[in-house]
Design a protein around this motif. Structure first.
Motif, PDB file in Angstrom:
ATOM      1  N   GLY A 342       0.784  -1.233   0.000  1.00 36.17           N
ATOM      2  CA  GLY A 342       0.000   0.000   0.000  1.00 36.17           C
ATOM      3  C   GLY A 342       0.810   1.274   0.000  1.00 36.17           C
ATOM      4  N   VAL A 343       2.093   1.195  -0.347  1.00 40.70           N
ATOM      5  CA  VAL A 343       2.952   2.381  -0.342  1.00 40.70           C
ATOM      6  C   VAL A 343       3.265   2.782  -1.781  1.00 40.70           C
ATOM      7  CG1 VAL A 343       5.189   3.342   0.322  1.00 40.70           C
ATOM      8  CG2 VAL A 343       3.970   1.809   1.889  1.00 40.70           C
ATOM      9  N   GLU A 344       2.863   3.992  -2.150  1.00 40.63           N
ATOM     10  CA  GLU A 344       3.213   4.541  -3.466  1.00 40.63           C
ATOM     11  C   GLU A 344       4.386   5.492  -3.319  1.00 40.63           C
ATOM     12  OE1 GLU A 344      -0.207   6.354  -5.220  1.00 40.63           O
ATOM     13  OE2 GLU A 344      -1.025   4.436  -5.933  1.00 40.63           O
ATOM     14  N   VAL A 345       5.294   5.459  -4.314  1.00 37.51           N
ATOM     15  CA  VAL A 345       6.498   6.275  -4.290  1.00 37.51           C
ATOM     16  C   VAL A 345       6.385   7.369  -5.343  1.00 37.51           C
ATOM     17  CG1 VAL A 345       8.998   6.290  -4.632  1.00 37.51           C
ATOM     18  CG2 VAL A 345       7.899   4.335  -3.500  1.00 37.51           C
ATOM     19  N   ASN A 346       6.557   8.615  -4.926  1.00 40.53           N
ATOM     20  CA  ASN A 346       6.592   9.751  -5.836  1.00 40.53           C
ATOM     21  C   ASN A 346       7.970  10.394  -5.711  1.00 40.53           C
ATOM     22  OD1 ASN A 346       6.375  12.305  -7.089  1.00 40.53           O
ATOM     23  ND2 ASN A 346       4.161  12.340  -6.755  1.00 40.53           N
ATOM     24  N   GLU A 347       8.857  10.055  -6.643  1.00 40.67           N
ATOM     25  CA  GLU A 347      10.234  10.526  -6.561  1.00 40.67           C
ATOM     26  C   GLU A 347      10.324  12.049  -6.628  1.00 40.67           C
ATOM     27  OE1 GLU A 347      13.223   8.411  -8.810  1.00 40.67           O
ATOM     28  OE2 GLU A 347      11.814   6.762  -9.151  1.00 40.67           O
ATOM     29  N   ALA A 348       9.419  12.676  -7.350  1.00 41.67           N
ATOM     30  CA  ALA A 348       9.467  14.133  -7.495  1.00 41.67           C
ATOM     31  C   ALA A 348       9.244  14.848  -6.166  1.00 41.67           C
ATOM     32  CB  ALA A 348       8.432  14.589  -8.518  1.00 41.67           C
ATOM     33  N   GLU A 349       8.551  14.198  -5.253  1.00 47.80           N
ATOM     34  CA  GLU A 349       8.260  14.813  -3.955  1.00 47.80           C
ATOM     35  C   GLU A 349       9.323  14.517  -2.907  1.00 47.80           C
ATOM     36  OE1 GLU A 349       3.371  14.440  -4.343  1.00 47.80           O
ATOM     37  OE2 GLU A 349       4.450  13.360  -2.778  1.00 47.80           O
ATOM     38  N   MET A 350      10.256  13.645  -3.242  1.00 51.05           N
ATOM     39  CA  MET A 350      11.250  13.250  -2.256  1.00 51.05           C
ATOM     40  C   MET A 350      12.288  14.335  -2.038  1.00 51.05           C
ATOM     41  SD  MET A 350      11.979   9.212  -2.875  1.00 51.05           S
ATOM     42  CE  MET A 350      10.820   7.996  -2.214  1.00 51.05           C
ATOM     43  N   THR A 351      12.745  14.437  -0.806  1.00 54.14           N
ATOM     44  CA  THR A 351      13.798  15.378  -0.448  1.00 54.14           C
ATOM     45  C   THR A 351      14.968  14.594   0.114  1.00 54.14           C
ATOM     46  OG1 THR A 351      12.189  17.111   0.082  1.00 54.14           O
ATOM     47  CG2 THR A 351      14.402  17.333   1.022  1.00 54.14           C
ATOM     48  N   PRO A 352      16.145  14.707  -0.488  1.00 53.45           N
ATOM     49  CA  PRO A 352      17.295  13.978   0.051  1.00 53.45           C
ATOM     50  C   PRO A 352      17.641  14.479   1.439  1.00 53.45           C
ATOM     51  CG  PRO A 352      17.972  15.486  -1.688  1.00 53.45           C
ATOM     52  CD  PRO A 352      16.476  15.489  -1.684  1.00 53.45           C
ATOM     53  N   PRO A 353      18.163  13.610   2.290  1.00 56.28           N
ATOM     54  CA  PRO A 353      18.474  14.022   3.661  1.00 56.28           C
ATOM     55  C   PRO A 353      19.650  14.983   3.701  1.00 56.28           C
ATOM     56  CG  PRO A 353      19.266  11.805   3.238  1.00 56.28           C
ATOM     57  CD  PRO A 353      18.452  12.200   2.045  1.00 56.28           C
ATOM     58  N   PRO A 354      19.674  15.862   4.698  1.00 56.21           N
ATOM     59  CA  PRO A 354      20.831  16.758   4.858  1.00 56.21           C
ATOM     60  C   PRO A 354      22.040  15.960   5.315  1.00 56.21           C
ATOM     61  CG  PRO A 354      19.351  16.952   6.731  1.00 56.21           C
ATOM     62  CD  PRO A 354      18.664  16.058   5.743  1.00 56.21           C
ATOM     63  N   PRO A 355      23.230  16.529   5.224  1.00 56.31           N
ATOM     64  CA  PRO A 355      24.417  15.836   5.748  1.00 56.31           C
ATOM     65  C   PRO A 355      24.230  15.482   7.213  1.00 56.31           C
ATOM     66  CG  PRO A 355      25.045  17.785   4.485  1.00 56.31           C
ATOM     67  CD  PRO A 355      23.548  17.834   4.634  1.00 56.31           C
ATOM     68  N   THR A 356      24.663  14.291   7.577  1.00 53.32           N
ATOM     69  CA  THR A 356      24.490  13.831   8.953  1.00 53.32           C
ATOM     70  C   THR A 356      25.368  14.654   9.890  1.00 53.32           C
ATOM     71  OG1 THR A 356      24.054  11.602   8.168  1.00 53.32           O
ATOM     72  CG2 THR A 356      24.641  11.848  10.490  1.00 53.32           C
TER      73      THR A 356
END
Length: 374
Positions: A342-356
């Motif tokens: 039940g999980v849909e992935v929208n790559e356009a909405e993804m935000t890469p994580p900041p540097p740890t």
């Protein structure tokens, strides 16, 4: 149908509040959500969630195979790493791929995974969990009022550093639930392995002078079977553990010692692992409870096992770019009809994580854990 390849993505989950437990704090509340996408020659892509080091090495065990042979491929992945061992992060890689395979299998039938696994109902009882040790009293009350609006009647708080502070926070949440009409709120305390055996008994027994605790979670180190038994005999509350155990062989000494009252499994370790843990717990007449973030694919599997007590619900929102087909209503996670997990992935909405950022957090054990005088 054959497995043809994989892709990886990473996004963030911004809870909008600080997160933390007895070990450390994430001040901005932003955590990573790694994603694995497993492709097939039938055009069906499976979604797996969670960290996945050594992915290429483990993936070689399933490449070119029929993804519908999920449990056989799970064992094949375990066999692939048997010399170096499957504990820790490698087990998470196996779990992420395992989840993606179950997603493919259910999508191939056009059914949600909960129905494929044999559940009668999509409703799964849940308890609120805020990873909340750093929240102020006002923030804690606001958070649990939001959970109470969705009918949740149970809550787990992080604690273990200050018994009186734990008492105040537990009482605040108890009162929030009581004001929402819950006649007997269920309260749990998660110490995240911060105590020694005697510290655990003393701390919980002091809380139990004025409070009823449903369970205390990970009071001692995860492998301390004798210590869990000591704590379980020394307090009224049930003892819960298992979210950090990676394989059935790690549960056996704990169960044999009689130190576990609620058997847990972590979402990042995969669906097949949870199903096997649930059977093992059922054989010992013990309830099972999956632990993990949002979205949590284990909820589908939890709906199908006979000994579920409740699922952890860490948040009411999804990570950016992930959309789960669930709603929280009347104290339950209600799974939808979307095929697979039940999980849909929208790559356009993804935000890469900041540097740890350097420094301690919930996943770094403090040097004085288990050795505090207070």
């Amino acid at each position: 149908m054959r497995i043809t390849g994989f892709r990886t993505l990473t996004t963030i989950h911004n809870r909008g509040r600080p997160l933390g437990d007895a070990n450390g704090v994430i001040a901005d509340g932003v955590t990573e959500m790694p994603v694995v996408l497993v492709d097939t020659d039938a055009g069906i892509t499976g979604v797996g969630l969670g960290p996945h080091p050594e992915l290429e090495h483990v993936f070689a065990a399933i490449e070119g195979e029929d993804p519908r042979a999920v449990t056989a491929l799970y064992d094949r992945m375990l066999d692939r790493v048997f010399k170096t061992g499957h504990a820790g992060a490698v087990f998470g890689t196996i779990g992420a791929l395992d989840t993606a395979l179950w997603d493919i299998k259910a999508k191939a039938t056009g059914e949600p995974l909960w129905r494929l696994l044999g559940a009668r109902s999509p409703r799964v009882p849940a308890y609120a969990s805020g990873i909340d040790i750093v929240l102020s009293d006002e923030e804690l009350v606001t958070l649990h009022k939001r959970y109470a609006e969705h009918g949740l009647t149970a809550a787990k708080l992080k604690g273990g550093l200050d018994v009186e502070r734990d008492r105040v926070r537990l009482e605040l949440v108890r009162d929030v639930l009581a004001e929402a009409g819950v006649r007997r709120p269920a309260l749990m305390l998660d110490a995240n392995e911060t105590w020694s055996r005697k510290q655990a008994v003393r701390h919980v027994a002091e809380l139990e002078r004025t409070l009823e605790l449903t369970w205390v979670e990970e009071p001692v180190r995860r492998w301390d079977a004798e210590g869990f038994a000591v704590v379980s005999r020394g307090v009224r509350a049930s003892v819960a553990t298992g979210e950090n155990l990676t394989g059935l062989e790690q549960y056996r000494p704990l169960l044999a010692a009689g130190g576990v009252d609620v058997v847990q499994a972590g979402a990042v370790w995969g669906i097949t692992h949870f199903l096997r843990v649930a059977v093992l717990a059922h054989a010992h007449d013990l309830p099972v409870s999956p632990v993990g973030g949002t979205p949590n694919p284990l909820v589908h599997a939890a709906a199908a096992v006979p000994n579920l007590i409740a699922c952890e619900l860490q948040d009411l929102t999804d990570p950016l770019g992930l959309h789960s087909d669930v709603r929280v209503q009347d104290g339950a996670i209600v799974l939808g009809e979307r095929p697979g997990i039940g999980v849909e992935v929208n790559e356009a909405e993804m935000t890469p994580p900041p540097p740890t950022a350097a420094g301690p957090g919930p996943h770094v054990r403090p040097p004085d854990a288990g050795r505090r005088l207070g």
